[in-house]
Design a protein around this motif. Structure first.
Motif, PDB file in Angstrom:
ATOM      1  N   GLN A   9      -7.914  -0.714  12.785  1.00  0.00           N
ATOM      2  CA  GLN A   9      -8.717  -0.952  11.771  1.00  0.00           C
ATOM      3  C   GLN A   9      -8.286  -2.007  10.835  1.00  0.00           C
ATOM      4  O   GLN A   9      -7.290  -2.288  10.929  1.00  0.00           O
ATOM      5  N   HIS A  10      -9.297  -2.635  10.137  1.00  0.00           N
ATOM      6  CA  HIS A  10      -8.654  -3.412   8.799  1.00  0.00           C
ATOM      7  C   HIS A  10      -8.273  -2.664   7.833  1.00  0.00           C
ATOM      8  O   HIS A  10      -9.190  -1.666   7.412  1.00  0.00           O
ATOM      9  N   TYR A  11      -7.399  -2.956   7.037  1.00  0.00           N
ATOM     10  CA  TYR A  11      -6.743  -2.547   6.013  1.00  0.00           C
ATOM     11  C   TYR A  11      -6.559  -3.726   4.902  1.00  0.00           C
ATOM     12  O   TYR A  11      -6.165  -4.848   5.158  1.00  0.00           O
ATOM     13  N   PRO A  14      -1.788  -7.581 -18.044  1.00  0.00           N
ATOM     14  CA  PRO A  14      -0.505  -7.300 -18.306  1.00  0.00           C
ATOM     15  C   PRO A  14      -0.282  -5.981 -18.581  1.00  0.00           C
ATOM     16  O   PRO A  14       0.817  -5.472 -18.548  1.00  0.00           O
ATOM     17  N   TRP A  15      -1.368  -5.204 -18.819  1.00  0.00           N
ATOM     18  CA  TRP A  15      -1.333  -3.514 -19.194  1.00  0.00           C
ATOM     19  C   TRP A  15      -1.674  -2.705 -18.391  1.00  0.00           C
ATOM     20  O   TRP A  15      -1.943  -1.446 -18.613  1.00  0.00           O
ATOM     21  N   SER A  16      -2.421  -3.127 -17.318  1.00  0.00           N
ATOM     22  CA  SER A  16      -3.150  -2.061 -16.527  1.00  0.00           C
ATOM     23  C   SER A  16      -3.423  -2.780 -14.992  1.00  0.00           C
ATOM     24  O   SER A  16      -3.163  -3.807 -14.905  1.00  0.00           O
ATOM     25  N   TYR A  17      -3.519  -1.983 -13.802  1.00  0.00           N
ATOM     26  CA  TYR A  17      -3.873  -2.106 -12.677  1.00  0.00           C
ATOM     27  C   TYR A  17      -4.396  -1.131 -12.057  1.00  0.00           C
ATOM     28  O   TYR A  17      -4.402   0.035 -12.361  1.00  0.00           O
ATOM     29  N   SER A  18      -5.405  -1.508 -10.964  1.00  0.00           N
ATOM     30  CA  SER A  18      -6.046  -0.572 -10.120  1.00  0.00           C
ATOM     31  C   SER A  18      -6.042  -1.086  -8.735  1.00  0.00           C
ATOM     32  O   SER A  18      -5.972  -2.356  -8.497  1.00  0.00           O
ATOM     33  N   THR A  19      -6.306  -0.153  -7.652  1.00  0.00           N
ATOM     34  CA  THR A  19      -6.288  -0.515  -6.461  1.00  0.00           C
ATOM     35  C   THR A  19      -7.259   0.214  -5.655  1.00  0.00           C
ATOM     36  O   THR A  19      -7.537   1.454  -5.784  1.00  0.00           O
ATOM     37  N   TYR A  20      -7.602   0.118  -4.513  1.00  0.00           N
ATOM     38  CA  TYR A  20      -8.200   0.845  -3.572  1.00  0.00           C
ATOM     39  C   TYR A  20      -8.241   0.477  -2.223  1.00  0.00           C
ATOM     40  O   TYR A  20      -7.539  -0.695  -1.879  1.00  0.00           O
ATOM     41  N   ARG A  21      -8.682   1.081  -1.066  1.00  0.00           N
ATOM     42  CA  ARG A  21      -8.380   0.673   0.267  1.00  0.00           C
ATOM     43  C   ARG A  21      -9.850  -0.085   0.379  1.00  0.00           C
ATOM     44  O   ARG A  21     -11.308   0.290   0.285  1.00  0.00           O
ATOM     45  N   GLY A  22      -9.972  -1.538   0.569  1.00  0.00           N
ATOM     46  CA  GLY A  22     -11.126  -2.363   0.613  1.00  0.00           C
ATOM     47  C   GLY A  22     -11.458  -2.447   2.273  1.00  0.00           C
ATOM     48  O   GLY A  22     -10.879  -1.698   3.025  1.00  0.00           O
ATOM     49  N   ASP A  64       2.509   1.349  -2.503  1.00  0.00           N
ATOM     50  CA  ASP A  64       2.967   2.102  -1.153  1.00  0.00           C
ATOM     51  C   ASP A  64       1.784   2.587  -0.443  1.00  0.00           C
ATOM     52  O   ASP A  64       0.982   3.364  -1.014  1.00  0.00           O
ATOM     53  N   PHE A  65       1.736   2.355   0.656  1.00  0.00           N
ATOM     54  CA  PHE A  65       0.495   2.806   1.604  1.00  0.00           C
ATOM     55  C   PHE A  65       0.616   2.822   2.803  1.00  0.00           C
ATOM     56  O   PHE A  65       1.947   2.361   3.417  1.00  0.00           O
ATOM     57  N   GLY A  66      -0.163   3.736   3.623  1.00  0.00           N
ATOM     58  CA  GLY A  66       0.116   3.855   5.137  1.00  0.00           C
ATOM     59  C   GLY A  66      -0.964   3.322   5.857  1.00  0.00           C
ATOM     60  O   GLY A  66      -2.105   3.106   5.467  1.00  0.00           O
ATOM     61  N   ILE A  67      -0.457   2.987   7.026  1.00  0.00           N
ATOM     62  CA  ILE A  67      -1.631   2.563   8.091  1.00  0.00           C
ATOM     63  C   ILE A  67      -1.642   3.371   9.295  1.00  0.00           C
ATOM     64  O   ILE A  67      -0.625   3.570   9.788  1.00  0.00           O
ATOM     65  N   ALA A  68      -2.717   4.234   9.460  1.00  0.00           N
ATOM     66  CA  ALA A  68      -2.834   5.395  10.403  1.00  0.00           C
ATOM     67  C   ALA A  68      -3.432   4.757  11.722  1.00  0.00           C
ATOM     68  O   ALA A  68      -3.196   5.245  12.623  1.00  0.00           O
ATOM     69  N   HIS A  69      -4.489   3.738  11.459  1.00  0.00           N
ATOM     70  CA  HIS A  69      -5.063   3.230  12.550  1.00  0.00           C
ATOM     71  C   HIS A  69      -4.876   1.690  12.745  1.00  0.00           C
ATOM     72  O   HIS A  69      -5.702   0.979  11.979  1.00  0.00           O
ATOM     73  N   ALA A  70      -4.458   1.169  13.592  1.00  0.00           N
ATOM     74  CA  ALA A  70      -3.990  -0.228  13.800  1.00  0.00           C
ATOM     75  C   ALA A  70      -5.026  -0.770  14.111  1.00  0.00           C
ATOM     76  O   ALA A  70      -5.224  -2.288  14.207  1.00  0.00           O
ATOM     77  N   LEU A  72      -4.344  -6.563   8.476  1.00  0.00           N
ATOM     78  CA  LEU A  72      -3.879  -6.265   6.791  1.00  0.00           C
ATOM     79  C   LEU A  72      -4.099  -7.389   5.820  1.00  0.00           C
ATOM     80  O   LEU A  72      -3.488  -8.662   6.240  1.00  0.00           O
ATOM     81  N   SER A  73      -4.789  -7.129   4.783  1.00  0.00           N
ATOM     82  CA  SER A  73      -5.024  -8.431   3.912  1.00  0.00           C
ATOM     83  C   SER A  73      -4.702  -8.070   2.699  1.00  0.00           C
ATOM     84  O   SER A  73      -4.881  -6.578   2.240  1.00  0.00           O
ATOM     85  N   THR A  74      -4.843  -8.788   1.516  1.00  0.00           N
ATOM     86  CA  THR A  74      -4.768  -8.388   0.196  1.00  0.00           C
ATOM     87  C   THR A  74      -5.530  -9.544  -0.848  1.00  0.00           C
ATOM     88  O   THR A  74      -5.752 -10.749  -0.249  1.00  0.00           O
ATOM     89  N   HIS A  75      -5.969  -9.158  -1.817  1.00  0.00           N
ATOM     90  CA  HIS A  75      -6.567 -10.259  -3.052  1.00  0.00           C
ATOM     91  C   HIS A  75      -6.110  -9.320  -4.073  1.00  0.00           C
ATOM     92  O   HIS A  75      -6.395  -8.282  -4.491  1.00  0.00           O
ATOM     93  N   VAL A  76      -5.927 -10.523  -5.259  1.00  0.00           N
ATOM     94  CA  VAL A  76      -5.571 -10.192  -6.628  1.00  0.00           C
ATOM     95  C   VAL A  76      -6.425 -10.532  -7.383  1.00  0.00           C
ATOM     96  O   VAL A  76      -6.679 -12.000  -7.465  1.00  0.00           O
ATOM     97  N   LEU A  77      -7.291  -9.986  -8.459  1.00  0.00           N
ATOM     98  CA  LEU A  77      -7.908 -10.581  -9.380  1.00  0.00           C
ATOM     99  C   LEU A  77      -7.433 -10.207 -10.718  1.00  0.00           C
ATOM    100  O   LEU A  77      -6.829  -9.173 -11.107  1.00  0.00           O
ATOM    101  N   ASP A  78      -7.211 -11.158 -11.510  1.00  0.00           N
ATOM    102  CA  ASP A  78      -6.751 -11.275 -12.824  1.00  0.00           C
ATOM    103  C   ASP A  78      -7.842 -10.776 -13.705  1.00  0.00           C
ATOM    104  O   ASP A  78      -8.766 -11.683 -14.125  1.00  0.00           O
TER     105      ASP A  78
END
Length: 116
Positions: free
Chosen positions: A97-99, A107-115, A89-95, A3-9
């Motif tokens: 796989q990479h999530y 400051p006013w919006s955000y979006s996300t997806y499964r990368g 909040d998200f689910g891991i169904a398949h350990a 599991l990993s994350t990345h944030v872009l401003d």
């Protein structure tokens, strides 16, 4: 894998270096803190949130301290700020796989997806 994350401003067009992030395991409304960390110069964690061996199926939450990040960048925000913390909040169904959970944020919006 893992599991990993990345944030872009998206306001400044750069990685969100220095943003505080917390990872929780969730069970219904209950959340148990697993770890807190600060994103590096590339807006990523220095190591996976979970590596291949420790990733387990289940439900999780990533909480990003958006308000404090933008204030530290000198952005004048109203009080209270429109976005304080963003919780995903998200689910891991398949350990086996990479999530990857990226966050694109201003400051006013955000979006996300499964990368990948």
């Amino acid at each position: 894998m893992g599991l990993s994350t990345h944030v872009l401003d998206t306001m400044h067009g750069c990685p969100a270096a220095g943003m505080a992030v917390a990872l929780y395991a969730t069970d219904g409304e209950q959340a148990t803190l697993i770890k807190r960390l600060t994103l590096n110069h590339d807006g990523r964690t220095d190591a996976p949130l979970f590596d291949n061996a420790s990733l387990r199926p289940g439900t999780y939450r990533l909480t990003f301290d958006v308000d404090a990040y933008f204030k530290a960048r000198g952005v004048q925000l109203p009080e209270p700020a429109f976005l304080n913390r963003v919780s995903l909040d998200f689910g891991i169904a398949h350990a086996d796989q990479h999530y990857h959970v990226p966050l694109l944020v201003s400051p006013w919006s955000y979006s996300t997806y499964r990368g990948s």
